[in-house]
Motif scaffolding. Sequence first.
Motif, PDB file in Angstrom:
ATOM      1  N   CYS A   3       0.861  -1.177   0.000  1.00  0.00           N
ATOM      2  CA  CYS A   3       0.000   0.000   0.000  1.00  0.00           C
ATOM      3  C   CYS A   3       0.903   1.235   0.000  1.00  0.00           C
ATOM      4  O   CYS A   3       1.683   1.432   0.935  1.00  0.00           O
ATOM      5  N   ILE A   4       0.820   2.034  -1.047  1.00  0.00           N
ATOM      6  CA  ILE A   4       1.641   3.242  -1.160  1.00  0.00           C
ATOM      7  C   ILE A   4       0.789   4.455  -0.816  1.00  0.00           C
ATOM      8  O   ILE A   4      -0.248   4.689  -1.436  1.00  0.00           O
ATOM      9  N   ILE A   5       1.216   5.210   0.179  1.00  0.00           N
ATOM     10  CA  ILE A   5       0.476   6.387   0.623  1.00  0.00           C
ATOM     11  C   ILE A   5       1.327   7.628   0.366  1.00  0.00           C
ATOM     12  O   ILE A   5       2.346   7.842   1.029  1.00  0.00           O
ATOM     13  N   PRO A   6       0.956   8.459  -0.619  1.00  0.00           N
ATOM     14  CA  PRO A   6       1.701   9.695  -0.860  1.00  0.00           C
ATOM     15  C   PRO A   6       1.378  10.734   0.212  1.00  0.00           C
ATOM     16  O   PRO A   6       0.225  10.869   0.626  1.00  0.00           O
ATOM     17  N   VAL A   7       2.388  11.431   0.675  1.00  0.00           N
ATOM     18  CA  VAL A   7       2.184  12.482   1.676  1.00  0.00           C
ATOM     19  C   VAL A   7       2.544  13.814   1.027  1.00  0.00           C
ATOM     20  O   VAL A   7       3.711  14.124   0.806  1.00  0.00           O
ATOM     21  N   HIS A   8       1.495  14.571   0.692  1.00  0.00           N
ATOM     22  CA  HIS A   8       1.675  15.884   0.076  1.00  0.00           C
ATOM     23  C   HIS A   8       0.561  16.799   0.580  1.00  0.00           C
ATOM     24  O   HIS A   8      -0.126  16.465   1.570  1.00  0.00           O
ATOM     25  N   GLU A   9       0.375  17.928  -0.083  1.00  0.00           N
ATOM     26  CA  GLU A   9      -0.575  18.932   0.409  1.00  0.00           C
ATOM     27  C   GLU A   9      -1.999  18.409   0.488  1.00  0.00           C
ATOM     28  O   GLU A   9      -2.809  18.917   1.273  1.00  0.00           O
ATOM     29  N   ALA A  10      -2.341  17.398  -0.306  1.00  0.00           N
ATOM     30  CA  ALA A  10      -3.713  16.875  -0.329  1.00  0.00           C
ATOM     31  C   ALA A  10      -3.912  15.704   0.633  1.00  0.00           C
ATOM     32  O   ALA A  10      -4.981  15.095   0.652  1.00  0.00           O
ATOM     33  N   PHE A  11      -2.906  15.400   1.452  1.00  0.00           N
ATOM     34  CA  PHE A  11      -3.024  14.271   2.379  1.00  0.00           C
ATOM     35  C   PHE A  11      -4.134  14.509   3.399  1.00  0.00           C
ATOM     36  O   PHE A  11      -4.268  15.597   3.957  1.00  0.00           O
ATOM     37  N   THR A  12      -4.944  13.478   3.631  1.00  0.00           N
ATOM     38  CA  THR A  12      -5.911  13.488   4.728  1.00  0.00           C
ATOM     39  C   THR A  12      -5.915  12.099   5.363  1.00  0.00           C
ATOM     40  O   THR A  12      -5.650  11.104   4.668  1.00  0.00           O
ATOM     41  N   PRO A  13      -6.208  12.003   6.650  1.00  0.00           N
ATOM     42  CA  PRO A  13      -6.296  10.680   7.284  1.00  0.00           C
ATOM     43  C   PRO A  13      -7.295   9.765   6.586  1.00  0.00           C
ATOM     44  O   PRO A  13      -7.046   8.565   6.446  1.00  0.00           O
ATOM     45  N   LEU A  14      -8.402  10.328   6.117  1.00  0.00           N
ATOM     46  CA  LEU A  14      -9.423   9.504   5.467  1.00  0.00           C
ATOM     47  C   LEU A  14      -8.889   8.854   4.199  1.00  0.00           C
ATOM     48  O   LEU A  14      -9.094   7.653   3.967  1.00  0.00           O
ATOM     49  N   LEU A  15      -8.201   9.638   3.348  1.00  0.00           N
ATOM     50  CA  LEU A  15      -7.660   9.068   2.117  1.00  0.00           C
ATOM     51  C   LEU A  15      -6.652   7.965   2.413  1.00  0.00           C
ATOM     52  O   LEU A  15      -6.617   6.929   1.739  1.00  0.00           O
ATOM     53  N   ALA A  16      -5.826   8.184   3.438  1.00  0.00           N
ATOM     54  CA  ALA A  16      -4.840   7.172   3.814  1.00  0.00           C
ATOM     55  C   ALA A  16      -5.521   5.912   4.338  1.00  0.00           C
ATOM     56  O   ALA A  16      -5.132   4.790   4.000  1.00  0.00           O
ATOM     57  N   ILE A  17      -6.544   6.082   5.161  1.00  0.00           N
ATOM     58  CA  ILE A  17      -7.265   4.937   5.725  1.00  0.00           C
ATOM     59  C   ILE A  17      -7.952   4.139   4.619  1.00  0.00           C
ATOM     60  O   ILE A  17      -7.945   2.897   4.627  1.00  0.00           O
ATOM     61  N   GLU A  18      -8.532   4.822   3.661  1.00  0.00           N
ATOM     62  CA  GLU A  18      -9.200   4.127   2.555  1.00  0.00           C
ATOM     63  C   GLU A  18      -8.207   3.285   1.759  1.00  0.00           C
ATOM     64  O   GLU A  18      -8.542   2.186   1.298  1.00  0.00           O
ATOM     65  N   LYS A  19      -6.971   3.767   1.600  1.00  0.00           N
ATOM     66  CA  LYS A  19      -5.952   2.969   0.935  1.00  0.00           C
ATOM     67  C   LYS A  19      -5.562   1.767   1.790  1.00  0.00           C
ATOM     68  O   LYS A  19      -5.424   0.642   1.287  1.00  0.00           O
ATOM     69  N   LEU A  20      -5.404   1.971   3.094  1.00  0.00           N
ATOM     70  CA  LEU A  20      -5.026   0.889   3.987  1.00  0.00           C
ATOM     71  C   LEU A  20      -6.094  -0.200   4.036  1.00  0.00           C
ATOM     72  O   LEU A  20      -5.783  -1.392   4.163  1.00  0.00           O
ATOM     73  N   GLN A  21      -7.344   0.190   3.925  1.00  0.00           N
ATOM     74  CA  GLN A  21      -8.438  -0.771   3.992  1.00  0.00           C
ATOM     75  C   GLN A  21      -8.443  -1.742   2.815  1.00  0.00           C
ATOM     76  O   GLN A  21      -9.074  -2.799   2.877  1.00  0.00           O
ATOM     77  N   ARG A  22      -7.730  -1.391   1.743  1.00  0.00           N
ATOM     78  CA  ARG A  22      -7.668  -2.288   0.580  1.00  0.00           C
ATOM     79  C   ARG A  22      -6.684  -3.431   0.780  1.00  0.00           C
ATOM     80  O   ARG A  22      -6.653  -4.375  -0.007  1.00  0.00           O
ATOM     81  N   LEU A  23      -5.840  -3.339   1.806  1.00  0.00           N
ATOM     82  CA  LEU A  23      -4.911  -4.428   2.088  1.00  0.00           C
ATOM     83  C   LEU A  23      -5.674  -5.653   2.580  1.00  0.00           C
ATOM     84  O   LEU A  23      -6.667  -5.530   3.297  1.00  0.00           O
ATOM     85  N   ASP A  24      -5.190  -6.819   2.193  1.00  0.00           N
ATOM     86  CA  ASP A  24      -5.812  -8.072   2.630  1.00  0.00           C
ATOM     87  C   ASP A  24      -5.247  -8.440   3.998  1.00  0.00           C
ATOM     88  O   ASP A  24      -4.060  -8.790   4.110  1.00  0.00           O
ATOM     89  N   PRO A  25      -6.046  -8.379   5.061  1.00  0.00           N
ATOM     90  CA  PRO A  25      -5.531  -8.668   6.405  1.00  0.00           C
ATOM     91  C   PRO A  25      -5.112 -10.117   6.598  1.00  0.00           C
ATOM     92  O   PRO A  25      -4.426 -10.449   7.571  1.00  0.00           O
ATOM     93  N   THR A  26      -5.509 -11.011   5.673  1.00  0.00           N
ATOM     94  CA  THR A  26      -5.117 -12.415   5.796  1.00  0.00           C
ATOM     95  C   THR A  26      -3.740 -12.682   5.195  1.00  0.00           C
ATOM     96  O   THR A  26      -3.169 -13.760   5.394  1.00  0.00           O
ATOM     97  N   GLU A  27      -3.201 -11.692   4.451  1.00  0.00           N
ATOM     98  CA  GLU A  27      -1.866 -11.844   3.885  1.00  0.00           C
ATOM     99  C   GLU A  27      -0.829 -11.864   5.003  1.00  0.00           C
ATOM    100  O   GLU A  27      -0.927 -11.125   5.974  1.00  0.00           O
ATOM    101  N   LYS A  28       0.193 -12.700   4.828  1.00  0.00           N
ATOM    102  CA  LYS A  28       1.234 -12.803   5.854  1.00  0.00           C
ATOM    103  C   LYS A  28       2.247 -11.669   5.766  1.00  0.00           C
ATOM    104  O   LYS A  28       2.868 -11.308   6.763  1.00  0.00           O
ATOM    105  N   ASN A  29       2.443 -11.126   4.581  1.00  0.00           N
ATOM    106  CA  ASN A  29       3.425 -10.056   4.400  1.00  0.00           C
ATOM    107  C   ASN A  29       2.761  -8.840   3.767  1.00  0.00           C
ATOM    108  O   ASN A  29       2.472  -8.845   2.573  1.00  0.00           O
TER     109      ASN A  29
END
Length: 234
Positions: A3-29
């Motif tokens: 999951c790649i999260i760019p940190v620039h002027e448009a960064f918000t916690p919500l946008l970052a969380i939405e990207k993180l939510q796409r990760l598969d929690p069952t993946e080992k790595n």
Amino acid sequence: NVCIIPVHEAFTPLLAIEKLQRLDPTEKNNCIYFNFTASLPSKKDVDQPQDSETEIGQYSVLMTEVYWFLFSLVGMGFVEDVETGESFRLTGNSDWQIFVEVASTEEASSLEDFLQRIPLFKYIGDKREIQSTAKFDVDKDVQIVCKYLKVYDEVGRHKNVLKIDELAKQNAPKIIAEGRDLSPEECHRLLDKHMPEHVKERKLMQHLFVKYMKRRCEVLEKCPGFMYNQGGGE
């Protein structure tokens, strides 16, 4: 699983969380990659002193928000957007890796400024300064990409596309499976020749370039029309 999260002027916690939510929690790595393109504004890049102060103030607000986001994620394993209630938790059944890339600047050490504003990383994690000109480690992915780039150079170009018909007439073997490994020097030469200049400026962009090219090469490797079509070129 990255999951790649760019940190620039448009960064918000919500946008970052939405990207993180796409990760598969069952993946080992799972890997989370924070790419900081925001940097302390340079006074020489603005016309008026007050403009510089405004930009520095905006940068400070951004970095404060990013600090608390990272503190919650890394320190507590949980982040939440207070306005929407959207949240993300680091699950215990995965080996999480978190990388942070900070761009360098000419005026001062951006790593120093970063650690002042995000002091959490003074105490955890390995800190390394990597020059964008440092040579790529020639791993399996780089070998795959460079084998195709070598054929691209040898066969010739046609409207920026490999001459597929020429390869077909030669009954070309599978380039990845049967092609010999190239020397590190040859791989570095090919990457330097074909990598766009704006990609060369950042290690993250170089890494993404190789990953993207590798996926495209693997698609071609499995395409019968590319490898074994003996008819006329299309």
